[in-house]
Design an enzyme around this catalytic site. Structure first.
Site, PDB file in Angstrom:
ATOM      1  N   LYS A 155       0.811  -1.226   0.000  1.00  0.00           N
ATOM      2  CA  LYS A 155       0.000   0.000   0.000  1.00  0.00           C
ATOM      3  C   LYS A 155       0.846   1.278   0.000  1.00  0.00           C
ATOM      4  O   LYS A 155       0.379   2.329  -0.462  1.00  0.00           O
ATOM      5  CB  LYS A 155      -0.966   0.002   1.186  1.00  0.00           C
ATOM      6  N   ASP A 193      -9.746   2.764   1.888  1.00  0.00           N
ATOM      7  CA  ASP A 193      -9.708   2.122   3.211  1.00  0.00           C
ATOM      8  C   ASP A 193     -10.252   3.060   4.287  1.00  0.00           C
ATOM      9  O   ASP A 193     -11.023   2.650   5.152  1.00  0.00           O
ATOM     10  CB  ASP A 193      -8.260   1.748   3.587  1.00  0.00           C
TER      11      ASP A 193
END
Length: 244
Positions: A65, A102
């Site tokens: 990420k 997220d």
């Protein structure tokens, strides 16, 4: 045929492939497929792009990420502020733009559980997901502190957590992979005896449904929630990003 997919490491367990494959089937999106791209290194990312010219969008999971960012052309404002990307959109001009859904998924999943006394949160872990969680908490007006194994400037270490810590922090969020299937006996090394019915324990893990972290917190009376709803919310947000 539009190709969507997930890049990560050891991702056979992935929620995303099953979720999007079912989504495509239920919406008659016959021109869409979803694949897992299990990469030994983020350096293999360029090979995925070259071998799949019909790529339309990607999800990104552990451990890429943050390390995927240098491989992208653009970042959304929120992805830039968070410092982590879990959604990539392939623009018509060939550019890759990184986003973060997220934080959105976590925020939406957490919000219904919040009570007036939930003012401060401990975030277990310091990876890409924890950065998104911190960003979401800040948007909700909740102060947070990271907890890590190693002493860092802006975080606590696990051995410093005690009764006073739990008096001051009413939310505990597990952003570590500890307890993920098949390693279901693992759990973050925190003093679970200090959880109370005033606490909220949130685990980003969704497999198993109830981790040792959640079981131990629940035993002390805490409100608990796993990461399933967060995943669904962030996945739907990713779909909207890809289809702007």
């Amino acid at each position: 045929m539009k190709v969507y997919g997930l890049i990560g490491k050891n991702i056979d367990y992935s929620f995303s492939k099953k979720y999007f494959t079912e989504r495509f089937a239920n919406t008659n999106a016959v021109d869409c497929i979803y694949e897992n791209f299990d990469l030994a290194s983020i350096d293999d990312f360029s090979a995925v792009l070259q071998s799949h010219p019909n790529l339309a969008g990607l999800n990104v999971t552990i451990p890429y990420k943050e390390s995927v960012i240098p491989h992208l052309d653009l970042l959304s404002k929120k992805a830039m502020a968070i410092g982590a990307v879990n959604v990539i959109r392939l623009k018509k001009n060939g550019q890759l733009k990184g986003y973060n859904s997220d934080y959105y998924g976590f925020k939406k999943a957490l919000k219904p559980l919040l009570q007036p006394h939930h003012k401060k949160a401990l975030i277990l872990g310091t990876g890409g997901s924890s950065k998104a969680v911190a960003f979401a908490l800040e948007e909700l007006g909740i102060t947070s502190a990271f907890v890590s194994r190693d002493a860092m400037k802006s975080s606590l270490t696990y051995d410093r957590l005690n009764a006073t810590t739990f008096d001051n922090f009413q939310i505990v969020v597990n952003c570590t992979p500890l307890g993920t299937s098949p390693n279901v006996a693992e759990f973050p090394p925190i003093p679970y005896q200090f959880f109370t019915d005033k606490h909220l324990a949130f685990d980003l893990i969704y497999n198993p449904e109830e981790t040792q972290f959640l079981k131990r917190a629940k035993k002390q009376g805490a409100i608990t929630k796993n990461g399933k709803d967060m995943l669904v919310f962030q996945a739907e947000k990713a779909w909207k990003i890809w289809n702007k």
